[in-house]
Design a protein around this motif. Structure first.
Motif, short mmCIF file in Angstrom:
data_model
loop_
_atom_site.label_atom_id
_atom_site.label_comp_id
_atom_site.label_asym_id
_atom_site.label_seq_id
_atom_site.Cartn_x
_atom_site.Cartn_y
_atom_site.Cartn_z
N GLN A 84 0.85 -1.18 0.00
CA GLN A 84 0.00 0.00 0.00
C GLN A 84 0.89 1.24 0.00
O GLN A 84 1.90 1.30 0.71
CB GLN A 84 -0.93 0.02 1.21
CG GLN A 84 -1.88 1.21 1.22
CD GLN A 84 -2.77 1.24 2.45
OE1 GLN A 84 -2.60 0.43 3.34
NE2 GLN A 84 -3.70 2.16 2.48
N LEU B 274 -3.62 10.46 -2.88
CA LEU B 274 -3.56 9.26 -3.72
C LEU B 274 -3.32 8.05 -2.82
O LEU B 274 -2.46 8.08 -1.94
CB LEU B 274 -2.43 9.39 -4.74
CG LEU B 274 -2.11 8.14 -5.57
CD1 LEU B 274 -3.24 7.85 -6.54
CD2 LEU B 274 -0.80 8.33 -6.34
N ASN B 275 -4.08 6.99 -3.05
CA ASN B 275 -3.94 5.75 -2.28
C ASN B 275 -3.90 4.59 -3.26
O ASN B 275 -4.86 4.38 -4.02
CB ASN B 275 -5.10 5.59 -1.29
CG ASN B 275 -4.89 4.42 -0.35
OD1 ASN B 275 -3.90 3.71 -0.44
ND2 ASN B 275 -5.83 4.21 0.54
N PHE B 276 -2.81 3.86 -3.26
CA PHE B 276 -2.62 2.74 -4.19
C PHE B 276 -2.41 1.45 -3.39
O PHE B 276 -1.65 1.43 -2.41
CB PHE B 276 -1.41 3.01 -5.09
CG PHE B 276 -1.07 1.87 -6.01
CD1 PHE B 276 -1.79 1.67 -7.17
CD2 PHE B 276 -0.05 0.99 -5.69
CE1 PHE B 276 -1.49 0.62 -8.02
CE2 PHE B 276 0.26 -0.06 -6.53
CZ PHE B 276 -0.46 -0.26 -7.69
N ARG B 277 -3.09 0.40 -3.81
CA ARG B 277 -2.94 -0.92 -3.16
C ARG B 277 -2.75 -1.99 -4.23
O ARG B 277 -3.37 -1.94 -5.30
CB ARG B 277 -4.19 -1.29 -2.35
CG ARG B 277 -4.43 -0.47 -1.09
CD ARG B 277 -5.75 -0.86 -0.45
NE ARG B 277 -6.09 -0.07 0.72
CZ ARG B 277 -5.92 -0.45 1.97
NH1 ARG B 277 -5.40 -1.63 2.22
NH2 ARG B 277 -6.28 0.33 2.97
N LEU C 210 -5.60 -4.98 -7.74
CA LEU C 210 -5.04 -3.63 -7.86
C LEU C 210 -6.14 -2.62 -7.63
O LEU C 210 -7.24 -2.74 -8.16
CB LEU C 210 -4.43 -3.42 -9.25
CG LEU C 210 -3.23 -4.29 -9.64
CD1 LEU C 210 -2.95 -4.14 -11.12
CD2 LEU C 210 -2.02 -3.92 -8.82
N SER C 211 -5.85 -1.60 -6.84
CA SER C 211 -6.83 -0.53 -6.64
C SER C 211 -6.11 0.77 -6.38
O SER C 211 -4.99 0.81 -5.86
CB SER C 211 -7.77 -0.86 -5.47
OG SER C 211 -7.08 -0.84 -4.24
N MET C 212 -6.76 1.86 -6.78
CA MET C 212 -6.21 3.18 -6.53
C MET C 212 -7.36 4.16 -6.36
O MET C 212 -8.37 4.08 -7.07
CB MET C 212 -5.30 3.64 -7.66
CG MET C 212 -4.55 4.93 -7.34
SD MET C 212 -3.39 5.41 -8.64
CE MET C 212 -4.51 6.05 -9.87
N THR D 286 -8.15 8.42 -5.78
CA THR D 286 -7.63 9.78 -5.73
C THR D 286 -8.76 10.72 -5.31
O THR D 286 -9.92 10.52 -5.69
CB THR D 286 -7.08 10.23 -7.10
OG1 THR D 286 -8.12 10.12 -8.07
CG2 THR D 286 -5.91 9.39 -7.50
N GLN E 292 0.59 5.66 -0.08
CA GLN E 292 -0.20 6.88 0.00
C GLN E 292 0.68 8.08 -0.32
O GLN E 292 1.86 8.12 0.06
CB GLN E 292 -0.81 7.06 1.39
CG GLN E 292 -1.88 6.05 1.75
CD GLN E 292 -2.44 6.28 3.14
OE1 GLN E 292 -1.90 7.08 3.91
NE2 GLN E 292 -3.50 5.56 3.48
#
Length: 853
Positions: free
Chosen positions: A245, A257-260, A333-335, A337, A247
């Motif tokens: 993860q 922005l948050n990406f996993r 995958l997830s993101m 904004t 951020q």
């Protein structure tokens, strides 16, 4: 079996077009009504291989449907009753990824779960949210500014909670000497076949996470491993999961922005199918096998075969001769904004993608060869963007407007290759490709006046398209439709009214009401072989739900009560319909003619019993009651559901039926009136008399397979801020189970070289005749269970670091079950049948350690 590699994932990612991945729960202000949503944090539970088990007893209105503790199977979820013919599965959204598979997770990975039940909440999700929505968020980045390392480990001992009261080999031998002297069924051994196929097993779970922050950036990397052998041989589950993860904040924190990304690998060894009577059902053969039969021949290598009894196999030989494994991999995958255009105007851009593939191999070598290989791959992609505008008016009025767009695509590829060689040789291959697309435009308006009143409205128009190569094979048209779903809810905070503001004993009081429409897409469950109608005429179900709730707080907020009543009706539901043959080729087809209703009440009550310097005790009570009714749609008013009672002809009989203006399904059985002195089954007649002829018996509505009431009592105690004790008691009441296993194993013919339960001895003594299908074998499934009890001690010391700690824990799951039910597990399923199809319940003792430094 060849292990699946990650190469297909990497190739696909390299070739796929640029896409934005997102996290849907950032739009929670328009999709979640906090008054009707329960937030579950599962960290109290310790080790549980089934991640959904953390919901047991926690959410009124949510039921988990599973008997026993098979590690290769996961709980089915039913929210507010069974209201359709095909599935009760809710929509799962994990880290913003729609239709993600929760069985790939373990409880240790979950940070929080949000359950959406009301139509006012789920209308936003269109035809996918009719059965409820469950939002799951995995562990997130630590709020601490320093580098943080977390390590968790659990070791569990799984034991068999209950076994059937089968007679021993010595008892069987003595009965043969008494009732059948000189019998050929004494094979000289004394074998406990339950002990032979069951075992104590050790489970283990480890997780390691690294989290940190660098200026406006933050990250978390985690790795989790789980191994859970079942308490029955040839059943196990193994998981290896990794999460990353990231951020990022920019533009003076206006852009977030948050990406996993998550990788999941799962390997399962599956017990040969015991969901129906088949030649490899190890429970059928173990429970019915002669207890005087040894496992092996005298040489200790070859399996012993009981040739005196037809169709009974050596259970250990079945387990050794059948291979049934499943390997699966998934990439998530997830993101998300979020950009603050102005102080009151925000833009959200979210999306998610998952790729899941699995391979199953089933192969058995007994008297013939049966081999099947199935390969499945699924892709899900979702994209959502929304504008969120807050408008502040005079007199503390607030308007929140949201306009959004949601796009989703699902694709499933499934291939099956089968080879069967017995008296004939057969090879078959099949391949399925299903695709579904959804586009939704929604508008939400929230209007607040002071703190007293609020009204929330939502309109969602969804365009859906479903296609399958199976439809093309039968020259059927793809399914397309457009539907509009709407919802409105209102909340009134009575405590803010002047007349109640000075009432000291009343800390809070609010009322809420809502009305919404939702849909359910059932077309993917249609069998094209038997469709026989123009597919363009079929539509998703439509349900309308009204809710009325109250929230009250007393004793300075120590006592909180939330009660909700709901009434849901489903119209034009898709289901199977009887048709004449000819002109039709099959006796049933499909139509939108069914309607159902579900009504119920949900209660969540919590009380802070003690709050001192050294002791804190919080107790919570949840209660759920639901009644359902089938309103219309059945031909001639009645359709019987045939439930076979075993292998042998003459024993299949109706146990349940469907009927308009009655519960969704109910047991309909001959009413027994005990057993006569000479061993005959007696029945009650319609005029209150007694008969021995089942054809003259009075048939009654004898009960339902689903419970009427579910209640849980959850307690959390904290002593000296270091010691924590938690436990949960749960009672499920009102459901019935038809115990076909007992019907067979208490039959006196079982003495002829087969297993028997203790009840069979009583039947031998009175020379009881053949057991018949009647309510004599319908048992109450009501039970009281201690779902878990846990004790932990947390040690903190500045010598380890400012935020460092060590936590030691002990816990027990399914510690005891109090019930009059004679089978292995009184938990319920929608079918309500115990027919050699119940995996034993495991009692698990865990020891765990958690470290942070």
């Amino acid at each position: 079996m060849r292990r699946i590699t990650t190469l297909p994932f990497l190739i696909y990612l390299a070739l796929m077009p640029s896409i934005i991945f997102a996290q849907i729960d950032t739009l929670s202000n328009i999709s979640i009504s906090t008054g009707d949503t329960l937030l579950i944090r599962p960290d109290y539970l310790g080790f549980s291989s089934d991640a959904l088990q953390v919901l047991v007893g926690q959410v009124p209105g949510l039921s988990l449907i599973k008997r026993g503790s098979d590690p290769s199977l996961f709980s089915d979820v039913m929210i507010r009753g069974n209201s359709n013919n095909f599935t009760t599965k809710p929509l799962y959204i994990i880290d913003g990824i729609w239709n993600a598979d929760p069985s790939l997770l373990v409880a240790d990975e979950i940070e929080k779960i949000i359950v959406l039940k009301n139509a006012t909440e789920t209308a936003m999700y269109g035809p996918m949210g009719a059965n409820g929505v469950i939002l799951i968020q995995t562990q997130s980045i630590s709020a601490l500014k320093t580098l943080t390392i977390d390590f968790n480990s659990n070791i569990g001992l799984n034991t068999v909670a209950k076994k059937l009261d089968l007679i021993s080999g010595d008892t069987h031998r003595s009965l043969l000497e008494e009732y059948q002297p000189g019998s050929l069924f004494d094979l000289g051994a004394s074998t406990d076949w339950q002990d032979e196929i069951m075992q104590n097993s050790t489970s283990q779970n480890y997780s390691l996470a690294l989290s940190g922050r660098i200026k406006n950036s933050a990250y978390r990397i985690s790795l989790n491993y789980l191994e859970n052998p079942g308490i029955v041989l040839k059943s196990s589950r193994e998981n290896l999961n990794a999460h990353l993860q990231f951020q990022q904040k920019a533009l003076q924190n206006r852009l977030q922005l948050n990406f996993r990304v998550g990788y999941h690998q799962q390997n399962k060894e599956i017990l040969p199918d015991y969901s129906e009577n088949n030649s490899t059902n190890v429970f059928f053969h173990a429970f019915r096998q002669n207890p005087t039969m040894p496992v092996y021949e005298a040489n200790g290598e070859d399996f012993f075969h009981n040739s005196n009894v037809f169709m009974l196999l050596n259970p250990i030989e079945i387990l050794e001769s059948v291979q049934y494994v499943e390997d699966a991999e998934a990439l998530w995958l997830s993101m998300s904004t979020s950009y603050e255009i102005t102080k009151n105007l925000h833009w959200h851009l979210n999306g998610g993608y998952s790729f899941h593939q699995q391979e199953k191999l089933y192969e058995q070598l007994l008297d013939f060869r049966d081999r099947e290989v199935s390969k499945l791959s699924m892709q899900n992609a979702n994209f959502q963007t929304a504008l969120d505008w807050n408008i502040k008016l005079k007199n503390a009025q607030l308007i929140n407007l949201t306009l959004g767009l949601h796009i989703q695509n699902n694709q499933l590829n499934d291939s099956i290759n089968s080879i069967y060689s017995g008296s004939y040789y057969n090879v078959s291959n099949s391949y399925y490709i299903n695709t579904s697309d959804y586009q939704s435009v929604y508008f939400s308006c929230l209007y607040k006046i002071n703190k007293r009143y609020s009204v929330h409205g939502l309109i969602n128009t969804t365009f859906s398209h479903f296609n399958s190569n199976q439809l093309q094979i039968y020259d059927l048209q793809p399914l397309s439709w457009g539907k509009t779903y709407a919802a409105i809810s209102a909340n009134w905070d009575l405590k803010e009214e002047k007349i109640l503001q000075n009432v000291e004993w009343l800390h809070g009081l609010s009322l809420r009401a809502g009305f919404g429409t939702v849909g359910l897409n059932n077309v993917s469950f249609i069998n094209p072989d038997t469709l026989q109608v123009d597919s363009r005429n079929l539509q998703p179900d439509i349900s309308k739900e009204f809710t009325l709730g109250m929230n009250i707080s007393l004793l300075s907020g120590k006592l909180l009560a939330d009660v909700l009543m709901y009434n849901r009706r489903s119209y034009d539901a898709l289901g199977e319909t009887l048709v004449p043959v000819p002109p039709y080729s099959y006796p049933y087809s499909y139509s939108n003619t069914y309607s159902y209703s579900n009504q119920g009440i949900e209660l969540n009550l919590s009380y802070q019993i003690l709050q001192t310097k050294d002791l804190k005790w919080i107790s919570r009570l949840t209660y759920y009651h639901n009644t359902n009714k089938r309103l219309s749609g059945l031909n001639d008013g009645i359709i019987y559901y045939v439930a076979p009672a075993g292998y042998f002809p003459g024993y299949a009989s109706y146990t349940q039926r469907y009927q308009n203006n009655h519960p969704f399904s109910f047991f309909y059985l001959a009413e027994s009136n005990g057993i006569s002195a000479d061993g005959a089954q007696l029945y009650r007649t319609e005029d209150g008399g007694t008969t021995r002829d089942i054809n003259l018996a009075n048939f009654i509505e004898a009960g339902q397979p689903v419970p009427n009431h579910e209640i849980s009592w959850i307690n959390n105690l904290t002593l000296y801020k270091h010691i924590e004790l938690a436990f949960q008691l749960r009672m499920t009441q009102g459901h019935h189970i038809f115990n076909t296993t007992r019907l067979f194993l208490s039959n006196t013919y079982q003495l002829n070289g087969a297993g028997m339960i203790e009840e069979g001895i009583d039947n031998l003594e009175i020379d009881k005749g053949t057991n018949m299908v009647c309510d004599y074998y319908l048992e109450s499934g009501t039970f009281l269970r201690m779902d878990f009890i846990s004790l932990s001690y947390t040690l903190k010391s500045k010598n380890f670091g400012e935020h460092a700690f060590i936590k030691l824990s002990l816990s027990a799951l399914n510690l005891f079950t109090l019930s009059n039910y004679s089978g292995l597990d009184p938990s319920y399923t929608l079918g309500g049948m115990d027919e050699f199809n119940v995996y034993p319940l495991a009692r698990t003792f865990n020891a765990g350690i958690s470290l942070r430094f």
